[in-house]
Design an enzyme around this catalytic site. Structure first.
Site, PDB file in Angstrom:
ATOM      1  CG  PHE A  65      10.163  25.675 -11.362  1.00  0.00           C
ATOM      2  CD1 PHE A  65      11.053  24.732 -11.865  1.00  0.00           C
ATOM      3  CD2 PHE A  65      10.543  26.401 -10.229  1.00  0.00           C
ATOM      4  CE1 PHE A  65      12.289  24.515 -11.274  1.00  0.00           C
ATOM      5  CE2 PHE A  65      11.785  26.181  -9.621  1.00  0.00           C
ATOM      6  CZ  PHE A  65      12.647  25.231 -10.150  1.00  0.00           C
ATOM      7  CB  THR A  99      17.878  30.695 -13.065  1.00  0.00           C
ATOM      8  OG1 THR A  99      19.087  30.082 -12.608  1.00  0.00           O
ATOM      9  CG2 THR A  99      16.855  29.632 -13.384  1.00  0.00           C
ATOM     10  NE  ARG A 113      19.568  30.168 -18.337  1.00  0.00           N
ATOM     11  CZ  ARG A 113      19.847  29.512 -17.218  1.00  0.00           C
ATOM     12  NH1 ARG A 113      20.391  30.155 -16.185  1.00  0.00           N
ATOM     13  NH2 ARG A 113      19.589  28.227 -17.116  1.00  0.00           N
ATOM     14  CG  ASN A 123      16.108  28.937 -18.518  1.00  0.00           C
ATOM     15  OD1 ASN A 123      16.058  27.863 -19.138  1.00  0.00           O
ATOM     16  ND2 ASN A 123      16.489  29.007 -17.263  1.00  0.00           N
ATOM     17  CG  HIS A 126      21.387  22.305 -17.712  1.00  0.00           C
ATOM     18  ND1 HIS A 126      20.805  22.417 -16.475  1.00  0.00           N
ATOM     19  CD2 HIS A 126      22.469  21.490 -17.558  1.00  0.00           C
ATOM     20  CE1 HIS A 126      21.501  21.690 -15.604  1.00  0.00           C
ATOM     21  NE2 HIS A 126      22.511  21.117 -16.240  1.00  0.00           N
TER      22      HIS A 126
END
Ligand code: IDP
Ligand code: MG
Length: 183
Positions: A65, A99, A113, A123, A126
C-alpha cells in the site's frame, strides 16, 4: 531526573488530506480532540512532497500500500499537530480507532476513523505509536521544537490548564504569555 516529573505526554497527530478537504469534518475532529481534553501545543498546515511522504512512512518500505499511501498523503494540504495530554500517545490512537477503516466502520463506529474514514488508505488521521516514534515524528514536522524544553518551561501551564486556544493558529497559548502581550 526531569523525566519522572513529566505529567503530560506529547504525540504527533496528522489530519490527512481527506479531512482537510472537508471543512465540516475538520471542524468536527478538532472539536473531538478538544472534548477529549487534548491541548494543541503546536500546529502547522502544509503540503507534503511525495519524497517527504515516503521518508515519513519509511517503516512501510516494500508494503503493497506504500505507493497509494504516498500519493494520497501528498495529494493536498494536511494539518500536523503536537498534542498534549496525560497518556496522549495511546489515548489519541484509541480515539482515532483501528487502521483499517473498512473493518473499523463496523467494529468501532464511534471512533474518528469509524465515523469519517473513507477507505483503508484514506483513514483521516495519523497518530504516533510509541514515545520513540513520537519524538521522531515531532522532529520531522517541527525541527525547531524541543520536547525537553517544552516539558521544562510550558508543560506546567498546560497541566494546570492556564492556557487559551488561539483558534487561528490552532494552538493553545499560556495565559501568562497572553497577559504579557496585552500589558
Ligand atoms: P496507523 O496509521 O494506524 O499507524 P500503519 O500500519 O502505520 O497504521 O499504516 C500507515 C498508513 O498506511 C495507514 O494509516 C493507512 O493510511 C495506510 N495503510 C495501512 N494499511 C493499509 C492497507 O491495508 N491498505 C491501504 N492502506 C493502508
Ligand atoms: Mg503507524
Amino acid at each position: 531526573m526531569m523525566r519522572a516529573l513529566r505529567k503530560l505526554e506529547l504525540t504527533l497527530a496528522i489530519l490527512k488530506p481527506d479531512v482537510v478537504a472537508q471543512p465540516h469534518i475538520l471542524k468536527e475532529i478538532r472539536s473531538v480532540i478538544l472534548q477529549q481534553e487534548f491541548l494543541f501545543v503546536r500546529s502547522k498546515k502544509l503540503i507534503l512532497s511525495p519524497t517527504r511522504a515516503k521518508e515519513f512512512y519509511k517503516e512501510h518500505d516494500g508494503k503493497f500500500f506504500l505507493n497509494r499511501l504516498v500519493s494520497f498523503m501528498s495529494s493536498g494540504p494536511i494539518w500536523t499537530h503536537i498534542l498534549a495530554r496525560e497518556n496522549a500517545i495511546p489515548e489519541w490512537r484509541r480515539i482515532m480507532g483501528p487502521t483499517k477503516v473498512l473493518k473499523t466502520i463496523h467494529e468501532a463506529p464511534e471512533t474518528i476513523r469509524g465515523r469519517f474514514g473513507l477507505t483503508d488508505t484514506r483513514n483521516c488521521t495519523h497518530g504516533s505509536d510509541s514515545t520513540e516514534t513520537a519524538a521522531r515524528e515531532i522532529k520531522f514536522f517541527f525541527p525547531e521544537f524541543s520536547i525537553g524544553k517544552w516539558h521544562d518551561t510550558e508543560e506546567t501551564h498546560f497541566f494546570s490548564r492556564q492556557v487559551s486556544l488561539d483558534e487561528d493558529l490552532c494552538q493553545h497559548v499560556s495565559l501568562q504569555d497572553v497577559s504579557d502581550a496585552i500589558s
